[in-house]
Design a protein around this motif. Structure first.
Motif, PDB file in Angstrom:
ATOM      1  N   GLU A   1       0.840  -1.193   0.000  1.00 47.18           N
ATOM      2  CA  GLU A   1       0.000   0.000   0.000  1.00 47.18           C
ATOM      3  C   GLU A   1       0.876   1.245   0.000  1.00 47.18           C
ATOM      4  N   ILE A   2       0.447   2.250  -0.759  1.00 47.58           N
ATOM      5  CA  ILE A   2       1.040   3.579  -0.680  1.00 47.58           C
ATOM      6  C   ILE A   2      -0.016   4.484  -0.062  1.00 47.58           C
ATOM      7  N   THR A   3       0.329   5.123   1.031  1.00 46.29           N
ATOM      8  CA  THR A   3      -0.639   5.929   1.777  1.00 46.29           C
ATOM      9  C   THR A   3      -0.704   7.359   1.228  1.00 46.29           C
ATOM     10  N   GLY A   4      -1.707   8.091   1.682  1.00 46.96           N
ATOM     11  CA  GLY A   4      -1.854   9.491   1.313  1.00 46.96           C
ATOM     12  C   GLY A   4      -2.629   9.679   0.022  1.00 46.96           C
ATOM     13  N   PRO A   5      -2.784  10.949  -0.420  1.00 44.95           N
ATOM     14  CA  PRO A   5      -3.486  11.236  -1.680  1.00 44.95           C
ATOM     15  C   PRO A   5      -2.877  10.489  -2.850  1.00 44.95           C
ATOM     16  N   TYR A   6      -3.739   9.929  -3.707  1.00 43.89           N
ATOM     17  CA  TYR A   6      -3.392   9.132  -4.878  1.00 43.89           C
ATOM     18  C   TYR A   6      -2.864   7.738  -4.522  1.00 43.89           C
ATOM     19  N   GLY A   7      -2.755   7.437  -3.239  1.00 43.18           N
ATOM     20  CA  GLY A   7      -2.301   6.119  -2.844  1.00 43.18           C
ATOM     21  C   GLY A   7      -3.417   5.093  -2.902  1.00 43.18           C
ATOM     22  N   GLU A   8      -3.045   3.820  -3.015  1.00 41.16           N
ATOM     23  CA  GLU A   8      -3.993   2.711  -2.981  1.00 41.16           C
ATOM     24  C   GLU A   8      -3.228   1.417  -2.703  1.00 41.16           C
ATOM     25  N   GLU A   9      -3.929   0.294  -2.817  1.00 39.04           N
ATOM     26  CA  GLU A   9      -3.307  -1.015  -2.575  1.00 39.04           C
ATOM     27  C   GLU A   9      -3.161  -1.783  -3.887  1.00 39.04           C
ATOM     28  N   TRP A  10      -2.093  -2.586  -3.974  1.00 41.41           N
ATOM     29  CA  TRP A  10      -1.872  -3.445  -5.127  1.00 41.41           C
ATOM     30  C   TRP A  10      -1.498  -4.842  -4.629  1.00 41.41           C
TER      31      TRP A  10
END
Length: 237
Positions: free
Chosen positions: A146-155
């Motif tokens: 996961e990349i957190t913050g705005p524009y982040g999501e899970e892959w």
């Protein structure tokens, strides 16, 4: 950089043109709402010097932007923010000031509206800027990252196609949808040889982690090289 310089120069020339048209050609119809006012109000505004001072405001704004333009060619990270901030503050503040030259019976209303707009726009831009500066993190879980913050999501980890640690960030040519700040790029940008990519980049802080996953191209780096390398090793494991 040259695109930004070109855009700023074009905007500056527009301000110079409007200032020239208002002051020397008396093209007062260029001012929003002026042409639709009753003739007596137009005459009172001209006697008060409102359209003439609007032209001077355009000239002063253009002059300030021209003075600040060389910042783009200096080792100064915040040239964009300084020039845009000057333009916004000077123009909006000038519109508040020009309320005193409004027709008498509309002066108080004009001052109130321009002041509220000034506060609202400055607040909105400030909020957007702070969101753009919000930090992010890369978190590796059991079967996802996961990349957190705005524009982040899970892959999904099993959908990662390739991972590379790059010493240099490829050239970013266009912002599609994101925050392009002096110290950080976050969102969707067009990157040379990679196409539209999702960036979480702190500028001038190599190395850069490139992840190709499930059709997405991601560039990301940490606050320092150690953090970026730790993310790289965590994803490889």
């Amino acid at each position: 950089m040259w695109v930004l310089v070109g855009v700023q120069f074009f905007i500056t020339m527009l301000f110079l043109f409007f200032g020239w048209a208002l002051l020397y050609k008396k093209a007062y119809w260029l001012i929003s709402g002026f042409a639709t006012r009753p003739e007596e109000e137009q005459e009172e505004l001209i006697r008060n010097g409102s359209p003439q001072k609007t032209g001077k405001l355009m000239f002063a704004t253009a002059t300030g932007m021209l003075i600040l333009l060389p910042l783009y060619f200096l080792p100064f990270k915040y040239a964009i923010e300084v020039q845009f901030g000057f333009m916004l503050l000077f123009l909006m503040g000038g519109m508040v000031y020009l309320s005193k030259y409004e027709v008498v019976h509309k002066r108080k209303k004009s001052y109130l509206i321009s002041s509220v707009l000034f506060i609202a726009i400055i607040g909105f831009v400030g909020t957007i800027y702070m969101i753009g500066l919000q930090s992010y993190d890369l978190i590796v879980k059991d079967d996802k990252f996961e990349i957190t913050g705005p524009y982040g999501e899970e892959w999904d980890l099993n959908k990662i196609q390739s991972i590379h640690l790059l010493d240099e960030m490829p050239e970013v040519t266009w912002k599609n949808n994101g925050f392009g700040l002096a110290t950080m790029s976050k969102g969707y940008f067009t990157v040379t040889d990679y196409g539209v990519s999702l960036l979480f980049i702190r500028k001038d802080s190599p190395p850069y982690l490139y992840i190709k996953v499930a059709g997405d191209r991601i560039f990301i780096n940490g606050e320092n090289s150690t953090e970026t390398k730790e993310w790289y090793q965590s994803l490889r494991r």
